[in-house]
Write a protein that holds these residues in place. Structure first.
Motif, PDB file in Angstrom:
ATOM      1  N   GLY A   1       6.376  11.153   4.054  1.00  0.00           N
ATOM      2  CA  GLY A   1       7.211   9.658   4.257  1.00  0.00           C
ATOM      3  C   GLY A   1       7.817   9.645   3.631  1.00  0.00           C
ATOM      4  O   GLY A   1       8.631   8.405   3.555  1.00  0.00           O
ATOM      5  N   ASN A   2       9.023  10.591   3.756  1.00  0.00           N
ATOM      6  CA  ASN A   2       9.796  11.025   2.692  1.00  0.00           C
ATOM      7  C   ASN A   2      10.977  11.359   3.279  1.00  0.00           C
ATOM      8  O   ASN A   2      10.655  11.671   4.340  1.00  0.00           O
ATOM      9  CB  ASN A   2       9.375  12.169   1.740  1.00  0.00           C
ATOM     10  N   THR A   3      12.253  10.710   3.436  1.00  0.00           N
ATOM     11  CA  THR A   3      13.047  11.474   3.669  1.00  0.00           C
ATOM     12  C   THR A   3      13.814  12.796   3.732  1.00  0.00           C
ATOM     13  O   THR A   3      14.349  12.852   4.684  1.00  0.00           O
ATOM     14  CB  THR A   3      14.185  10.494   3.007  1.00  0.00           C
ATOM     15  N   GLN A   4      13.228  13.681   3.297  1.00  0.00           N
ATOM     16  CA  GLN A   4      13.491  14.678   3.258  1.00  0.00           C
ATOM     17  C   GLN A   4      12.244  15.459   5.087  1.00  0.00           C
ATOM     18  O   GLN A   4      12.437  16.451   4.865  1.00  0.00           O
ATOM     19  CB  GLN A   4      12.578  15.509   1.993  1.00  0.00           C
ATOM     20  N   ASP A   5      10.814  14.381   5.520  1.00  0.00           N
ATOM     21  CA  ASP A   5      10.880  15.382   6.776  1.00  0.00           C
ATOM     22  C   ASP A   5      11.059  14.702   7.876  1.00  0.00           C
ATOM     23  O   ASP A   5      10.740  14.795   8.551  1.00  0.00           O
ATOM     24  CB  ASP A   5       9.423  14.165   6.180  1.00  0.00           C
TER      25      ASP A   5
ATOM     26  N   VAL B   1      15.090   4.986   9.498  1.00  0.00           N
ATOM     27  CA  VAL B   1      14.512   6.279  10.554  1.00  0.00           C
ATOM     28  C   VAL B   1      14.555   5.428  11.672  1.00  0.00           C
ATOM     29  O   VAL B   1      14.867   4.525  12.261  1.00  0.00           O
ATOM     30  CB  VAL B   1      12.422   5.723  10.602  1.00  0.00           C
ATOM     31  N   GLU B   2      15.855   6.158  12.539  1.00  0.00           N
ATOM     32  CA  GLU B   2      16.468   5.691  13.927  1.00  0.00           C
ATOM     33  C   GLU B   2      16.152   5.438  14.818  1.00  0.00           C
ATOM     34  O   GLU B   2      14.825   6.470  14.970  1.00  0.00           O
ATOM     35  CB  GLU B   2      17.783   7.161  13.124  1.00  0.00           C
ATOM     36  N   HIS B   3      16.300   4.530  15.554  1.00  0.00           N
ATOM     37  CA  HIS B   3      15.615   4.358  16.720  1.00  0.00           C
ATOM     38  C   HIS B   3      16.251   3.888  17.449  1.00  0.00           C
ATOM     39  O   HIS B   3      16.754   2.975  17.370  1.00  0.00           O
ATOM     40  CB  HIS B   3      14.148   3.577  16.468  1.00  0.00           C
TER      41      HIS B   3
ATOM     42  N   GLU C   1       0.824  -1.412  -0.025  1.00  0.00           N
ATOM     43  CA  GLU C   1      -0.217  -0.210   0.231  1.00  0.00           C
ATOM     44  C   GLU C   1       1.294   1.232  -0.234  1.00  0.00           C
ATOM     45  O   GLU C   1       0.662   2.085  -0.701  1.00  0.00           O
ATOM     46  CB  GLU C   1      -0.864   0.082   1.584  1.00  0.00           C
ATOM     47  N   TYR C   2       1.902   1.546   0.295  1.00  0.00           N
ATOM     48  CA  TYR C   2       2.997   2.434   0.892  1.00  0.00           C
ATOM     49  C   TYR C   2       4.364   2.816   0.062  1.00  0.00           C
ATOM     50  O   TYR C   2       4.211   3.648  -0.137  1.00  0.00           O
ATOM     51  CB  TYR C   2       3.237   2.706   2.494  1.00  0.00           C
ATOM     52  N   GLY C   3       4.421   1.233  -0.031  1.00  0.00           N
ATOM     53  CA  GLY C   3       5.556   1.576  -1.177  1.00  0.00           C
ATOM     54  C   GLY C   3       6.641   0.733   0.363  1.00  0.00           C
ATOM     55  O   GLY C   3       7.927   0.529   0.122  1.00  0.00           O
ATOM     56  N   SER C   4       6.903   1.151   1.278  1.00  0.00           N
ATOM     57  CA  SER C   4       7.758   0.801   1.819  1.00  0.00           C
ATOM     58  C   SER C   4       6.912   1.052   3.195  1.00  0.00           C
ATOM     59  O   SER C   4       6.625   1.160   4.101  1.00  0.00           O
ATOM     60  CB  SER C   4       9.161   1.596   2.135  1.00  0.00           C
ATOM     61  N   VAL C   5       7.601   0.292   4.440  1.00  0.00           N
ATOM     62  CA  VAL C   5       7.929   0.403   5.743  1.00  0.00           C
ATOM     63  C   VAL C   5       7.536   1.293   6.916  1.00  0.00           C
ATOM     64  O   VAL C   5       7.186   2.008   7.105  1.00  0.00           O
ATOM     65  CB  VAL C   5       8.452  -0.751   6.192  1.00  0.00           C
ATOM     66  N   MET C   6       9.247   1.987   6.025  1.00  0.00           N
ATOM     67  CA  MET C   6       9.396   2.990   6.037  1.00  0.00           C
ATOM     68  C   MET C   6       8.252   4.575   5.833  1.00  0.00           C
ATOM     69  O   MET C   6       7.935   5.123   7.122  1.00  0.00           O
ATOM     70  CB  MET C   6      10.830   3.550   5.514  1.00  0.00           C
ATOM     71  N   ARG C   7       7.504   4.518   4.966  1.00  0.00           N
ATOM     72  CA  ARG C   7       7.008   5.638   4.571  1.00  0.00           C
ATOM     73  C   ARG C   7       5.745   5.474   5.576  1.00  0.00           C
ATOM     74  O   ARG C   7       4.683   6.729   5.821  1.00  0.00           O
ATOM     75  CB  ARG C   7       7.098   5.251   3.215  1.00  0.00           C
ATOM     76  N   PHE C   8       5.180   4.242   5.647  1.00  0.00           N
ATOM     77  CA  PHE C   8       4.319   3.620   6.401  1.00  0.00           C
ATOM     78  C   PHE C   8       4.539   5.141   8.169  1.00  0.00           C
ATOM     79  O   PHE C   8       3.492   5.059   9.243  1.00  0.00           O
ATOM     80  CB  PHE C   8       3.667   2.204   6.715  1.00  0.00           C
ATOM     81  N   VAL C   9       5.610   4.345   8.440  1.00  0.00           N
ATOM     82  CA  VAL C   9       5.896   4.416   9.800  1.00  0.00           C
ATOM     83  C   VAL C   9       6.436   6.104  10.029  1.00  0.00           C
ATOM     84  O   VAL C   9       5.230   6.880  10.908  1.00  0.00           O
ATOM     85  CB  VAL C   9       7.469   3.880  10.237  1.00  0.00           C
TER      86      VAL C   9
END
Length: 280
Positions: free
Chosen positions: A156-160, A249-251, A138-146
């Motif tokens: 959901g972009n790295t620029q954010d 996304v760092e965590h 649905e979102y293309g990646s888990v990163m974008r969803f998170v």
């Protein structure tokens, strides 16, 4: 202990032979059916374990194909045989002897910081893999969803993910949430994830935190958690790069043993993990 595994390529005839033994009554009493026909987890393919007979797929679902051996061993284990990891074991897995070793000029022992020993309850792992596959579709990646749905940090972009300041300098660069798909630990252990817009430097030689990164997290955990939860009831860890499920996304993870739940609601802003909100 995990049972033997039958792979994704199990012939359809195997499932058909089981189907031929079923009756309408069997589908409403699967445990008795399996007992009567001496069908066990040892003879079922891993992708049928912990699944109600009425929901058995005809073939291995796509989200369970090409799984690593660790996941297959877990998925092959009936939930009733899984033993949750208690607080003593959690501390053993996470706590390393780096400080003592550093004083002695020796490397940390191989048996410490073995966070790869964490695993999910088998049926939870199955739900996690299925939901992750849906998210990617649905979102293309888990990163974008998170970033978009869980953190609310943009589209959901790295620029954010540009931080306002340095590590732990501004609260708006940090968000604490439940781990949506927690490990199979005792239920009196609260598993949180601290998400950050800023990077926490890894040592490229080891894949683990640098001493500065570790010190920064230690200070943050002390300030944010130790004022409300006893130090001995708090542990934290940061996954090695090879174990991260969300790379962009760092965590890092924080586990609290029997904390005041009012405090947990406060720091997570009444968050509810996905595992309690979705049905897959």
């Amino acid at each position: 202990m995990p049972h033997g595994t039958t792979g994704a390529s199990t012939p359809a005839a195997t499932i058909t032979s089981l189907d031929e033994k079923l009756t309408d009554a069997d589908t409403t009493a699967p445990a008795q059916f399996l007992h009567d026909y001496n069908i066990t987890a040892k003879t079922l393919p891993f992708w049928l374990i912990n699944v109600h007979r009425s929901q058995w797929p005809a073939e291995c679902p796509s989200f369970l194909r090409d799984q690593p051996d660790k996941n297959i061993r877990c998925l092959s284990t009936p939930d009733k045989e899984y033993r949750r990891q208690d607080w003593d074991l959690v501390q053993e897995i996470i706590t390393s002897a780096r400080a003592d070793c550093a004083d002695q000029g020796a490397p940390p022992p191989a048996e410490t910081n073995r966070i790869d020993r964490f695993q999910r309850v088998p049926s939870d792992l199955r739900k996690y893999l299925e939901y992750t596959a849906q998210i990617k579709a649905e979102y293309g990646s888990v990163m974008r969803f998170v970033v978009k749905e869980r953190l609310g940090w943009g589209d959901g972009n790295t620029q954010d993910l540009h931080p306002k300041g340095g590590p732990f300098e501004f609260e708006e660069d940090i968000k604490i949430l439940y781990n949506d798909w927690p490990y199979g630990i005792d239920k009196d252990i609260i598993h949180l994830v601290v998400w950050t817009k800023f990077e926490l430097a890894d040592d490229p030689a080891t894949g683990e935190l640098t001493s500065d990164g570790r010190a920064a997290i230690e200070q943050y955990v002390h300030t944010r958690f130790h004022s409300r939860v006893a130090r001995k009831q708090v542990v934290w860890f940061k996954n090695w790069k090879s174990l991260k499920s969300v790379h962009a996304v760092e965590h890092f993870h924080v586990m609290l043993h029997r904390p005041d739940m009012a405090f947990v609601r406060e720091i997570t802003e009444d968050d509810v993990p996905l595992i309690e909100r979705v049905c897959v």
